[in-house]
Design a protein around this motif. Structure first.
Motif: not given
Length: 461
Positions: A62-68
């Motif tokens: 989820t964190i990576s998705h937010v950054a993406l």
């Protein structure tokens, strides 16, 4: 620079330009502050949205998705743990590390981390991730976009300002011309008046100060034109009034001097010469009286006058003349009515009015003198049922040398100064005179004096 239109235009331009500059700066500052505040609110809202997602799923994916997601937007995100160690970000940590470190202490509430858009590279907000995991969502927006927005706003303001200034100059030009145009007409009118040309005509300009000034100048021109005409008529009348008796005197004097006349003829011609001489003397006396009245040099010696005895004496003097012409003179006056007046001038007033009634009344006519009081005022009315005066002549009746009968013979009357003197004498006593008349129905002169009392001891001087 000496023209009023230029001076007014420059004054208005400086005033309006100053107000516009103040308003533009105020509006510009307000718009910029409002826009920056909107950007910060939007940034905080976006951070809160990410925070809400992470509170439900705080994992690596989820964190990576937010950054993406933020890597494709014009904003950037940094997600940290509760110790502010970066877990993932959409921007190089070296660019934003100082903002996170400056906020090293624990953050308890969502807040703005950096709002100095003028000097810093980013504006930033932080949103607190609550729950077991805990952490923070930092949102960043490059201030270059804000500076670009401000530059576009400045260009719009500059173009708008130039348009407003141009329109202001045009409006001021027309407004100043609209103000100065009637003033120029008034200037031209006063120049004509100063040269003795009173035939000016100023247009109506409204009910404002310019309109009042225009009306005053027009009134002045009309009055001066009237006075000029009156002076011309006055001199022509004097010339005529003097020329006629002088012609008589010269003619009959030549007859007496150059002809052999009988004592009776000589006496007849000398009598005519004497009458014409007396006529000239009376005219000169009237002119002298009017000159004194005009210069306020006419002395009025007021004293208490008991009107009943005073008018009765006038009645006794003139009754024989009225009876000789088949006329009747009637007196109505209460006793013990006093008036502060000059007896000689008051007698002159009443005598002149009665003399007019005598001249223009026909056989069996009646002339009335009525005296009464009204709220401490004395009202004297002289009423006859003679020939009357046409309504067209009434407004000019007290003008000097004005005659109702333009072609009347010398036997019918004087020079036309009598009623002028009457009016001036009444005004000198602080009174007023009005006239009402109808052709072939008679005439009424109404005189009003202020200050009548029934007791001489209480008469106010």
């Amino acid at each position: 620079m000496q023209k009023l239109s230029i001076k007014l235009g420059l004054i208005f331009l400086f005033i309006i330009f100053g107000l516009e500059i103040f308003m533009f700066f105020f509006l510009h500052s307000a718009l910029v502050d409002s826009r920056v505040e909107e950007e910060l609110i939007a940034l905080q809202t976006r951070g809160n949205s990410h925070r809400d997602i992470l509170e439900r799923n705080f994992d690596r994916m989820t964190i990576s998705h937010v950054a993406l997601m933020e890597s494709e937007a014009n904003t950037d995100v940094v997600v940290t743990d509760e110790n502010k160690q970066i877990l993932d970000s959409s921007v190089a940590p070296s660019k934003i590390d100082k903002y996170i470190q400056s906020n090293a202490d624990a953050v308890l509430e969502d807040e703005i981390v950096e709002d100095n858009w003028k000097e810093e590279s980013y504006i930033a907000t932080v949103s607190v991730i609550r729950g077991d995991a805990g952490g923070y969502v930092y949102m960043f927006q490059n201030t270059a976009s804000i500076h670009s927005l401000i530059e576009r706003l400045n260009r719009h303001f500059l173009v708008t300002g130039l348009i407003v200034i141009a329109l202001t100059i045009v409006i001021i030009f027309f407004v100043s011309n609209a103000l100065v145009k009637p003033l120029n007409k008034m200037k031209a009118a006063t120049a004509k008046i100063s040269k003795g040309d009173f035939s000016v005509s100023l247009p109506e300009t409204g009910n404002d100060e310019l309109g009042e000034l225009s009306k005053s100048i027009q009134l002045l021109a009309d009055d001066l034109n009237y006075l000029k005409q009156e002076r011309t008529d006055f001199l022509a009348s004097i010339s005529h009034e003097l020329r006629t008796p002088l012609t008589y005197i010269k003619g009959y004097a030549n007859i007496v001097q150059n002809r052999e006349l009988s004592p009776e003829e000589r006496r007849h011609y000398l009598t005519i010469i004497k009458e014409e001489t007396e006529r000239i003397s009376a005219l000169i006396k009237d002119l002298f009286d009017l000159a004194q009245l005009d210069n306020n040099a006419f002395i009025i010696n007021k004293e208490p006058v008991e009107l009943y005895d005073f008018i009765r004496k006038i009645d006794q003097k003139l009754t024989p003349a009225f009876e000789e012409k088949g006329l009747k003179l009637v007196l109505f006056c209460p006793q013990r009515v006093y008036l502060l007046a000059d007896p000689l001038r008051l007698e002159q007033i009443i005598y002149n009015l009665l003399d007019n009634a005598l001249k223009y009344s026909e056989n069996e006519g009646i002339t009335k003198i009525t005296v009464k009081t009204d709220n401490n005022d004395v009202l004297i009315n002289i009423i006859d049922n003679g020939k009357g005066i046409p309504s067209a002549d009434l407004p000019f009746l007290f003008h000097r040398f004005y005659r109702v009968e333009k072609s009347r013979t010398r036997a019918s009357g004087g020079s036309g100064l009598g009623l002028s003197i009457v009016e001036e004498l009444i005004h000198a006593h602080g009174g007023t005179i009005t006239v009402q008349s109808r052709k072939n129905s008679g005439t009424e002169f109404a005189i009003k004096f202020k200050g009548a009392l029934l007791d001489e001891d209480n008469l106010t001087r």
